[in-house]
Design a protein around this motif. Structure first.
Motif, PDB file in Angstrom:
ATOM      1  N   ILE A  62       0.671  -1.048  -0.036  1.00 15.04           N
ATOM      2  CA  ILE A  62       0.030  -0.068  -0.059  1.00 15.04           C
ATOM      3  C   ILE A  62       0.807   1.241  -0.057  1.00 15.04           C
ATOM      4  CG2 ILE A  62      -1.652   1.300   1.345  1.00 15.04           C
ATOM      5  CD1 ILE A  62      -2.843  -1.415   2.359  1.00 15.04           C
ATOM      6  N   ASN A  63       1.912   1.183   0.912  1.00 17.74           N
ATOM      7  CA  ASN A  63       2.821   2.673   0.955  1.00 17.74           C
ATOM      8  C   ASN A  63       3.602   2.515  -0.274  1.00 17.74           C
ATOM      9  OD1 ASN A  63       6.100   2.921   2.202  1.00 17.74           O
ATOM     10  ND2 ASN A  63       4.331   4.538   2.615  1.00 17.74           N
ATOM     11  N   LYS A  64       4.105   1.687  -0.907  1.00 18.06           N
ATOM     12  CA  LYS A  64       5.115   1.670  -1.968  1.00 18.06           C
ATOM     13  C   LYS A  64       4.226   1.776  -3.251  1.00 18.06           C
ATOM     14  CE  LYS A  64       8.992  -0.541   0.171  1.00 18.06           C
ATOM     15  NZ  LYS A  64       9.938  -1.842   0.211  1.00 18.06           N
ATOM     16  N   GLU A  65       3.373   1.134  -3.455  1.00 17.24           N
ATOM     17  CA  GLU A  65       2.415   0.793  -4.870  1.00 17.24           C
ATOM     18  C   GLU A  65       1.505   1.962  -4.983  1.00 17.24           C
ATOM     19  OE1 GLU A  65       1.244  -3.061  -5.821  1.00 17.24           O
ATOM     20  OE2 GLU A  65       2.969  -3.894  -5.144  1.00 17.24           O
ATOM     21  N   MET A  66       0.848   2.304  -3.885  1.00 16.30           N
ATOM     22  CA  MET A  66      -0.172   3.419  -3.941  1.00 16.30           C
ATOM     23  C   MET A  66       0.129   4.488  -3.567  1.00 16.30           C
ATOM     24  SD  MET A  66      -3.612   1.365  -2.200  1.00 16.30           S
ATOM     25  CE  MET A  66      -4.294  -0.062  -3.078  1.00 16.30           C
ATOM     26  N   GLY A  67       1.552   4.712  -2.932  1.00 20.37           N
ATOM     27  CA  GLY A  67       2.172   5.904  -2.659  1.00 20.37           C
ATOM     28  C   GLY A  67       1.374   6.519  -1.260  1.00 20.37           C
ATOM     29  N   THR A  68       0.529   5.630  -0.596  1.00 17.61           N
ATOM     30  CA  THR A  68      -0.071   6.153   0.513  1.00 17.61           C
ATOM     31  C   THR A  68       0.884   6.427   1.822  1.00 17.61           C
ATOM     32  OG1 THR A  68      -2.149   4.842  -0.404  1.00 17.61           O
ATOM     33  CG2 THR A  68      -2.254   5.782   2.124  1.00 17.61           C
ATOM     34  N   THR A  69       0.680   7.433   2.631  1.00 14.74           N
ATOM     35  CA  THR A  69       1.554   7.779   3.781  1.00 14.74           C
ATOM     36  C   THR A  69       0.874   6.879   4.717  1.00 14.74           C
ATOM     37  OG1 THR A  69       1.890  10.006   3.025  1.00 14.74           O
ATOM     38  CG2 THR A  69       2.052   9.816   5.449  1.00 14.74           C
ATOM     39  N   VAL A  70       1.612   6.181   5.527  1.00 14.08           N
ATOM     40  CA  VAL A  70       1.264   5.217   6.627  1.00 14.08           C
ATOM     41  C   VAL A  70       1.906   5.590   7.997  1.00 14.08           C
ATOM     42  CG1 VAL A  70       0.799   2.866   7.294  1.00 14.08           C
ATOM     43  CG2 VAL A  70       0.883   3.482   4.655  1.00 14.08           C
ATOM     44  N   VAL A  71       0.759   5.635   8.859  1.00 11.32           N
ATOM     45  CA  VAL A  71       1.225   5.823  10.389  1.00 11.32           C
ATOM     46  C   VAL A  71       0.471   4.719  11.174  1.00 11.32           C
ATOM     47  CG1 VAL A  71       1.451   7.309  12.341  1.00 11.32           C
ATOM     48  CG2 VAL A  71       1.416   8.308  10.098  1.00 11.32           C
ATOM     49  N   MET A  72       1.637   4.028  11.757  1.00 11.78           N
ATOM     50  CA  MET A  72       0.982   2.627  12.338  1.00 11.78           C
ATOM     51  C   MET A  72       1.374   2.549  13.941  1.00 11.78           C
ATOM     52  SD  MET A  72       1.620  -1.148  11.251  1.00 11.78           S
ATOM     53  CE  MET A  72       3.677  -0.888  11.310  1.00 11.78           C
ATOM     54  N   VAL A  73       0.554   2.469  14.659  1.00 18.01           N
ATOM     55  CA  VAL A  73       0.752   1.993  16.030  1.00 18.01           C
ATOM     56  C   VAL A  73       0.793   0.792  16.472  1.00 18.01           C
ATOM     57  CG1 VAL A  73      -0.258   2.176  18.286  1.00 18.01           C
ATOM     58  CG2 VAL A  73      -0.027   4.293  17.253  1.00 18.01           C
ATOM     59  N   THR A  74       1.979   0.072  17.060  1.00 15.77           N
ATOM     60  CA  THR A  74       2.157  -1.253  17.174  1.00 15.77           C
ATOM     61  C   THR A  74       2.929  -1.677  18.546  1.00 15.77           C
ATOM     62  OG1 THR A  74       2.708  -3.426  16.213  1.00 15.77           O
ATOM     63  CG2 THR A  74       3.968  -1.348  15.552  1.00 15.77           C
ATOM     64  N   HIS A  75       2.530  -3.011  18.860  1.00 13.71           N
ATOM     65  CA  HIS A  75       3.310  -3.655  19.848  1.00 13.71           C
ATOM     66  C   HIS A  75       4.407  -4.488  19.249  1.00 13.71           C
ATOM     67  CE1 HIS A  75       0.440  -2.250  23.246  1.00 13.71           C
ATOM     68  NE2 HIS A  75       1.306  -2.346  23.668  1.00 13.71           N
ATOM     69  N   SER A  76       4.159  -4.620  18.166  1.00 13.36           N
ATOM     70  CA  SER A  76       4.921  -5.852  17.306  1.00 13.36           C
ATOM     71  C   SER A  76       6.103  -5.240  16.748  1.00 13.36           C
ATOM     72  CB  SER A  76       4.101  -6.560  16.044  1.00 13.36           C
ATOM     73  OG  SER A  76       4.649  -7.186  15.362  1.00 13.36           O
ATOM     74  N   ALA A  77       7.300  -6.033  17.282  1.00 14.50           N
ATOM     75  CA  ALA A  77       8.641  -5.343  16.748  1.00 14.50           C
ATOM     76  C   ALA A  77       8.845  -5.765  15.340  1.00 14.50           C
ATOM     77  CB  ALA A  77       9.778  -5.995  17.594  1.00 14.50           C
ATOM     78  N   GLU A  78       8.159  -7.061  15.070  1.00  7.56           N
ATOM     79  CA  GLU A  78       8.232  -7.324  13.525  1.00  7.56           C
ATOM     80  C   GLU A  78       7.383  -6.220  12.550  1.00  7.56           C
ATOM     81  OE1 GLU A  78       6.792 -10.992  10.371  1.00  7.56           O
ATOM     82  OE2 GLU A  78       6.338 -10.898  12.815  1.00  7.56           O
ATOM     83  N   MET A  79       6.224  -5.764  13.159  1.00 14.53           N
ATOM     84  CA  MET A  79       5.594  -4.953  12.157  1.00 14.53           C
ATOM     85  C   MET A  79       6.288  -3.412  12.416  1.00 14.53           C
ATOM     86  SD  MET A  79       2.795  -5.969  10.696  1.00 14.53           S
ATOM     87  CE  MET A  79       1.765  -4.343  10.503  1.00 14.53           C
ATOM     88  N   ALA A  80       6.774  -3.011  13.579  1.00 10.05           N
ATOM     89  CA  ALA A  80       7.327  -1.923  13.669  1.00 10.05           C
ATOM     90  C   ALA A  80       8.677  -1.559  12.916  1.00 10.05           C
ATOM     91  CB  ALA A  80       7.748  -1.450  15.181  1.00 10.05           C
ATOM     92  N   ASN A  81       9.408  -2.865  12.557  1.00  7.33           N
ATOM     93  CA  ASN A  81      10.883  -2.784  12.049  1.00  7.33           C
ATOM     94  C   ASN A  81      10.773  -2.652  10.266  1.00  7.33           C
ATOM     95  OD1 ASN A  81      12.121  -2.858  13.995  1.00  7.33           O
ATOM     96  ND2 ASN A  81      12.292  -5.086  14.111  1.00  7.33           N
TER      97      ASN A  81
END
Length: 226
Positions: free
Chosen positions: A191-210
């Motif tokens: 979504i971020n790369k192909e659609m160019g959408t700015t993404v802000v994500m809150v997460t507890h997951s280190a895998e997702m954060a990284n």
């Protein structure tokens, strides 16, 4: 040239009902460029969801300024609900799908905020999003028949149906297993790369954060670069 998102000196506090005030966001600053992918981590109760709610105009800060795409939203003539519906997409941890609607109708729901029915073009785009997410076969199913991963993908489609420039995600994999977490992580990157959408994500997951290109930790009401 100003950043796509600028939070300057943002403060937000809450009363506990016993004459005690807790400063959740304390003179917080955040600058995000268009097309960035940002993750925000922090301990439970640190204010991550509050910050996301301020970004999504669901909460108004007590003080400070919020500029989105060059416009100060607190000084804008546009109603906040219009900015939310047209420019911001939300993905919630608890999905917030309406049980009486099919997956396809849940995705189209934001379109109906300003009119009584959807167009053929909007329905086609909803189906394109479902195909992009790999869930086109689920269009007539109801939420109770969907797995957690499928509900997440439906909610992502719903968040994208209005072509938002900003996608906000609050613990999007909080209820998912490792396999589905990896799948959703890949989808957010697409979504971020192909659609160019700015993404802000809150997460507890280190895998997702990284997977985010910019990573912050919310501590004592302020953001620290990870």
């Amino acid at each position: 040239m100003s950043a796509y998102i600028e939070l300057n000196d943002i403060c937000k506090s809450f009363s506990d009902g016993r004459d005690q005030v807790r400063n959740v966001l304390d003179h917080l600053n955040l600058h995000i460029e268009k097309g960035d992918f940002v993750s925000i981590t922090g301990v439970s109760g640190s204010g991550k969801t509050t910050l996301l709610s301020v970004l999504g105009t669901l909460l108004r800060s007590d003080s400070g300024s919020y500029t989105l795409n060059g416009a100060d939203i607190y000084q804008s003539d546009r109603p906040l609900h219009e900015i939310r519906n047209q420019e911001i997409g939300f993905v919630f941890q608890d999905f917030r799908l309406l049980p009486q609607l099919s997956a396809l109708d849940n995705i189209l729901l934001p379109v109906l905020a300003s009119k009584s029915e959807t167009t053929e073009k909007e329905q086609e785009y909803a189906l394109q999003l479902m195909e992009f997410m790999g869930i086109q076969a689920l269009k007539d199913q109801y939420p109770e028949t969907l797995s957690g991963g499928e509900k997440t993908r439906v909610s992502i489609c719903r968040a994208l149906i209005q072509h938002p420039s900003l996608l906000l995600a609050d613990e999007p994999t909080g209820q998912l297993d490792a396999e589905n977490t990896k799948l959703i992580a890949d989808l957010f990157l697409q979504i971020n790369k192909e659609m160019g959408t700015t993404v802000v994500m809150v997460t507890h997951s280190a895998e997702m954060a990284n997977i985010a290109q910019k990573q912050y930790r919310l501590r004592n009401g302020q953001l620290e670069v990870c």
